[in-house]
Design an enzyme around this catalytic site. Structure first.
Site, PDB file in Angstrom:
ATOM      1  N   LYS A 178       5.472   4.278   6.484  1.00  0.00           N
ATOM      2  CA  LYS A 178       5.253   4.276   5.261  1.00  0.00           C
ATOM      3  C   LYS A 178       6.401   4.713   4.472  1.00  0.00           C
ATOM      4  O   LYS A 178       7.714   4.798   3.673  1.00  0.00           O
ATOM      5  CB  LYS A 178       4.007   4.485   4.510  1.00  0.00           C
ATOM      6  CG  LYS A 178       3.519   3.247   4.398  1.00  0.00           C
ATOM      7  CD  LYS A 178       1.931   2.808   3.945  1.00  0.00           C
ATOM      8  CE  LYS A 178       1.181   2.061   4.066  1.00  0.00           C
ATOM      9  NZ  LYS A 178       0.425   2.048   4.882  1.00  0.00           N
TER      10      LYS A 178
ATOM     11  N   LYS B 117       2.239  -8.590  12.899  1.00  0.00           N
ATOM     12  CA  LYS B 117       0.174  -8.552  11.630  1.00  0.00           C
ATOM     13  C   LYS B 117       0.865  -9.209  11.003  1.00  0.00           C
ATOM     14  O   LYS B 117       1.138  -9.220   9.988  1.00  0.00           O
ATOM     15  CB  LYS B 117       0.111  -6.349  12.432  1.00  0.00           C
ATOM     16  CG  LYS B 117      -0.299  -6.104  11.681  1.00  0.00           C
ATOM     17  CD  LYS B 117      -0.899  -4.464  11.033  1.00  0.00           C
ATOM     18  CE  LYS B 117      -1.141  -4.000  10.065  1.00  0.00           C
ATOM     19  NZ  LYS B 117      -1.240  -3.265   9.436  1.00  0.00           N
TER      20      LYS B 117
ATOM     21  N   LYS C 255      -1.232  -6.334   4.031  1.00  0.00           N
ATOM     22  CA  LYS C 255      -0.703  -6.932   2.131  1.00  0.00           C
ATOM     23  C   LYS C 255       0.881  -6.403   2.244  1.00  0.00           C
ATOM     24  O   LYS C 255       1.006  -6.883   1.985  1.00  0.00           O
ATOM     25  CB  LYS C 255      -1.973  -5.800   2.059  1.00  0.00           C
ATOM     26  CG  LYS C 255      -2.458  -5.768   1.817  1.00  0.00           C
ATOM     27  CD  LYS C 255      -3.851  -5.113   1.411  1.00  0.00           C
ATOM     28  CE  LYS C 255      -5.191  -4.964   2.168  1.00  0.00           C
ATOM     29  NZ  LYS C 255      -6.179  -3.348   1.956  1.00  0.00           N
TER      30      LYS C 255
END
Ligand code: TYM
Length: 329
Positions: A111, A194, A197
């Protein structure tokens, strides 16, 4: 009786990764265990601090939980921010969490790399908040997908460290759980590792059949097997992963054979997968729409869930405070 806990961040609608990674496993466990399922709205602040979206997302996610089969009569469903005891435990656990181990977490590094302008302390301490969620109910089992394995490992480290530091045998070391199998990763059909979102490659529980057909049709494939019984490349294995999840044994056998004798037609395979995903999602979509229209019921579920969750959380916190030395003078 074991205690089971799982949760999902309300940052958008739920997709097949959430469903097969966590939700469905949880639903299957709820009759035999003491079960908690919660909406991790504090966690969503680490990346999505938008006051206008919090309630919209919470409402969508709770409707999706209930539609997927979480039964509020049996399980405790609640919103993280309704249980302030979690925040206090998070504070205590942070006093024993090390900067170095937090900064090394794969999800933090990922992130931080993707959003270098928003590397906040909440993101760094994401694993301690997650440990607080789990330890506040002293959960034995945590149904999650493979991507959460490292967070669970850290929860076990924090539990062990707390026990060791205060010389108690208080927190259990929770194990990640997938019904009868190892943890799973639902792939993206765009060839990425994967479904997620932030990867923008999701098939959502609430998707219309036409949208599902379109998404599956676009799945990346190759030119097909050239030798009998060859190993499948990852993008093709991804399609078979879906087939194993949604289609019955006969259908799986048919396509495995077609792969092995090189007669497989990817168009047929995709058509079959789309059809069987639609079979799974159609009843869910209908229930989601009904539930979203019933604010009174959703609020009742959240209020009752918060009350039950707080009762247990307050008990844990009282004991933790005593262990740590916060007592009457
Ligand atoms: P979140 O919201 O990213 O995902 C929710 C659950 O869905 C699973 N999942 C997947 N499983 C398999 N394949 C995929 N492609 C896939 N994508 C998502 C995740 O593994 C997860 O189980 N940190 C958590 C929320 C959380 C939590 C907790 C979970 C906060 N506190 C305590 C369990 C216990 C998260 O962000 O999940």
């Amino acid at each position: 009786m074991k205690t089971v806990l799982s949760g999902i961040r309300p940052t958008g609608n739920l997709h097949l990764g959430n469903y097969y990674g966590a939700l469905l496993n949880f639903v299957r466990m709820q009759q035999e265990n003491k079960c908690y399922f919660f909406i991790a709205d504090w966690h969503s602040l680490t990346t999505h601090p938008d006051p206008t979206m919090i309630n919209v997302n919470v409402k969508n996610v709770i409707a999706e939980y209930l539609a997927a089969g979480i039964n509020p009569e049996v399980s405790t469903i609640y919103r993280q921010s309704d249980v302030p005891e979690v925040a206090e435990l998070y504070l205590y656990l942070n006093m024993h969490a090390r900067m170095g181990e937090l900064a090394k977490t794969a999800s933090f590094k990922d992130k931080a790399r993707k959003n270098p302008d928003n590397v906040n302390a909440g993101l760094l301490t994401y694993p301690t908040l997650m440990a607080a969620d789990i330890l506040i109910h002293n959960a034995d089992m945590v149904p999650v997908g493979e991507d959460q394995e490292q967070h669970l490992e850290m929860t076990r480290v924090f539990a062990r460290r707390f026990n060791h530091f205060y010389n108690v045998d208080y927190f259990k070391e929770p194990v990640p759980f997938n019904f009868g199998h190892k943890l799973i990763r639902i792939p993206g059909l765009d060839g990425s590792g994967k479904m997620g979102k932030s990867e923008g490659n999701c098939i959502y529980l609430g998707d219309e059949p036409k949208a599902i057909e379109k998404k599956v049709k676009r799945a990346v494939t190759d030119s097909g097997p050239t030798e009998p019984n060859s190993e499948k490349p990852e993008i093709i294995e991804n399609l078979f992963t879906f087939l194993r999840l949604v289609s019955d044994e006969e259908v799986n056998k048919h396509f495995e054979e077609a792969w092995n004798d090189c007669s497989i037609r990817y168009g047929d395979l995709k058509k079959q997968i789309a059809e069987d995903i639609i079979k799974v999602t159609t009843p869910l979509r209908e229930r989601i729409l009904d539930l979203r229209g019933d604010d009174a019921y959703l609020n009742k579920v959240l209020e009752e869930g918060a009350e039950k969750a707080r009762e247990n959380a307050a008990k844990t916190l009282k004991e933790v405070r005593e262990i740590m030395g916060f007592k009457k003078l």
